[in-house]
Write a protein that holds these residues in place. Structure first.
Motif, mmCIF file in Angstrom:
data_model
loop_
_atom_site.group_PDB
_atom_site.id
_atom_site.type_symbol
_atom_site.label_atom_id
_atom_site.label_comp_id
_atom_site.label_asym_id
_atom_site.label_seq_id
_atom_site.Cartn_x
_atom_site.Cartn_y
_atom_site.Cartn_z
ATOM 1 N N ILE A 243 -14.362 -40.138 9.990
ATOM 2 C CA ILE A 243 -14.006 -41.538 9.739
ATOM 3 C C ILE A 243 -15.126 -42.229 8.965
ATOM 4 O O ILE A 243 -14.876 -43.023 8.043
ATOM 5 C CB ILE A 243 -13.712 -42.262 11.058
ATOM 6 N N TRP A 246 -14.899 -41.199 5.436
ATOM 7 C CA TRP A 246 -13.751 -41.906 4.846
ATOM 8 C C TRP A 246 -14.145 -43.315 4.417
ATOM 9 O O TRP A 246 -13.872 -43.738 3.283
ATOM 10 C CB TRP A 246 -12.636 -41.939 5.887
ATOM 11 N N GLY A 251 -12.433 -45.470 1.710
ATOM 12 C CA GLY A 251 -11.173 -45.435 2.441
ATOM 13 C C GLY A 251 -10.920 -46.743 3.169
ATOM 14 O O GLY A 251 -11.865 -47.423 3.592
ATOM 15 N N GLN A 258 -5.434 -41.850 9.330
ATOM 16 C CA GLN A 258 -5.370 -40.787 8.331
ATOM 17 C C GLN A 258 -6.558 -39.825 8.449
ATOM 18 O O GLN A 258 -6.355 -38.611 8.554
ATOM 19 C CB GLN A 258 -5.272 -41.393 6.932
ATOM 20 N N PRO A 259 -7.808 -40.318 8.448
ATOM 21 C CA PRO A 259 -8.915 -39.379 8.649
ATOM 22 C C PRO A 259 -8.940 -38.772 10.052
ATOM 23 O O PRO A 259 -9.426 -37.652 10.232
ATOM 24 C CB PRO A 259 -10.164 -40.232 8.386
ATOM 25 N N PHE A 290 -4.515 -34.311 5.316
ATOM 26 C CA PHE A 290 -4.554 -35.532 4.512
ATOM 27 C C PHE A 290 -3.293 -35.643 3.649
ATOM 28 O O PHE A 290 -2.730 -36.729 3.470
ATOM 29 C CB PHE A 290 -5.796 -35.553 3.625
ATOM 30 N N VAL A 295 -2.565 -38.903 1.503
ATOM 31 C CA VAL A 295 -3.846 -39.207 0.870
ATOM 32 C C VAL A 295 -4.020 -38.342 -0.383
ATOM 33 O O VAL A 295 -3.710 -37.154 -0.374
ATOM 34 C CB VAL A 295 -5.014 -38.967 1.851
ATOM 35 N N ALA A 300 -9.193 -36.644 -0.488
ATOM 36 C CA ALA A 300 -9.172 -35.773 0.687
ATOM 37 C C ALA A 300 -10.303 -34.752 0.633
ATOM 38 O O ALA A 300 -11.031 -34.554 1.615
ATOM 39 C CB ALA A 300 -7.821 -35.070 0.789
ATOM 40 N N VAL A 303 -13.790 -36.459 1.124
ATOM 41 C CA VAL A 303 -14.037 -36.882 2.509
ATOM 42 C C VAL A 303 -14.330 -35.675 3.392
ATOM 43 O O VAL A 303 -15.295 -35.675 4.182
ATOM 44 C CB VAL A 303 -12.829 -37.670 3.058
#
Length: 335
Positions: A243, A246, A251, A258-259, A290, A295, A300, A303
């Motif tokens: 996170i 991200w 992000g 999502q993460p 992802f 994403v 992706a 990250v």
């Protein structure tokens, strides 16, 4: 004594396992990078902000300290002894660092050997404790992954969604099934080698019995409930690494699920043979997760790579440093 044929077979099996891991890891890397614009990934990484990464590193440190405490609690429950916490933290974390740089998860073997010799505990008991530890990890990450997958907005085809759901079911069933493996194997070996005087067979049977006893000792419902809460907490801490990556790369704070989904599935991907440090499998499953939540591929990959470096480097550096400078801790006599 081990004869020449057994030695050759052992070397062949080791070489085969290492080779398969390297091939699988390289294949995962190719699959991740084949449709990705590396220039865009590089540009994203260069624009990373430091504050979220600093918080990610702090969360990772807290995660591993909590992991060490959990293992110390479990080992004390298994042996019925009050073990000192301080001497367990360094070698515990170092064992992960060794597995991050060496093939075949050799850090696990080191952990069994070190704790067995340092505290006078049978290798089977340490191994049994580690089995329960891995089962707790597997079950809790499946719970978190399933919850995140239900809450996240999925934009993938239904067939791909079913594949991810199948991964969760198989992982959960496999983790729970591992609880019964030591006991079943010990019974099988008792029948196969009943009345046979073989030192290797008797040693293996003793180890299996000790492992089975350790699993049963740790596995009371009250203890499992407490350990499950600790396991959920440490996985949430570790998810903050991805996170943090991200957020560092731009992000949206409004889409943290999502993460989190990517973290859950990239972690489950480490069960698949890959390169040391799980490079390849971690990236492949994280990028696929992802994609499941819509994403962009470049984002992706950036990250997941950034998060993986944060997850890998601290323990790898600590493991090497502990081996070089912490030799005084590796005593051979029990406390």
């Amino acid at each position: 004594m081990v004869d020449g044929d057994q030695l050759l077979r052992g070397r062949f099996n080791t070489t085969l396992r290492v080779g398969l891991g390297l091939i699988a890891g390289a294949a995962f890397v190719v699959l991740v990078l084949r449709d990705v614009n590396l220039a865009e990934v590089s540009d994203l990484l260069q624009r990373a902000t430091l504050a979220p990464l600093f918080l990610a590193v702090l969360a990772f440190v807290a995660d591993f300290l909590l992991r060490a405490v959990r293992f110390w609690i479990m080992l004390g429950q298994t042996t019925g002894r009050s073990l000192p916490l301080g001497p367990t933290i360094g070698p515990f974390i170092a064992s992960f660092g060794m597995s991050d740089v060496l093939p075949l998860r050799l850090g696990d073997g080191f952990r069994v050997l070190w704790f067995s010799r340092r505290f006078g505990i049978s290798a089977g008991t340490v191994l049994g404790t580690m089995i329960v530890e891995r089962i707790l990890d597997l079950v809790t990450i499946v719970i978190l992954g399933a919850g995140a997958l239900m809450l996240a907005e999925v934009s993938a085809p239904a067939a791909l969604m079913r594949n991810f759901q199948l991964v969760l079911v198989v992982a959960l069933a496999g983790g729970l099934g591992m609880l019964f493996v030591p006991a079943l194997l010990s019974r099988l070996f008792e029948r196969l080698f009943r009345g046979v005087e073989l030192s290797i067979a008797s040693s293996l049977l003793s180890a299996l019995k000790a492992t089975s006893a350790a699993v049963l000792q740790v596995g009371s419902w009250r203890r499992i409930a407490v350990l499950t809460v600790i396991s959920l907490a440490l996985w949430i801490l570790e998810s903050l690494v991805l996170i943090g990556a991200w957020l560092s790369l731009g992000g949206s704070p409004d889409h943290l699920l999502q993460p989190f989904v990517a973290f859950a599935f990239s972690t489950l991907g480490t069960l698949v043979p890959s390169l040391p440090g799980h490079f390849g499998a971690f990236e492949f499953f994280g990028v696929q997760a992802f994609a499941l939540v819509g994403v962009d591929a470049q984002m992706a990959v950036a990250v997941v790579l950034l998060a993986h470096v944060i997850l890998w480097a601290p323990t790898a550096i600590f493991g090497i440093s502990w081996l070089l400078f912490g030799a005084y801790e590796r005593v051979q006599r029990p406390t």
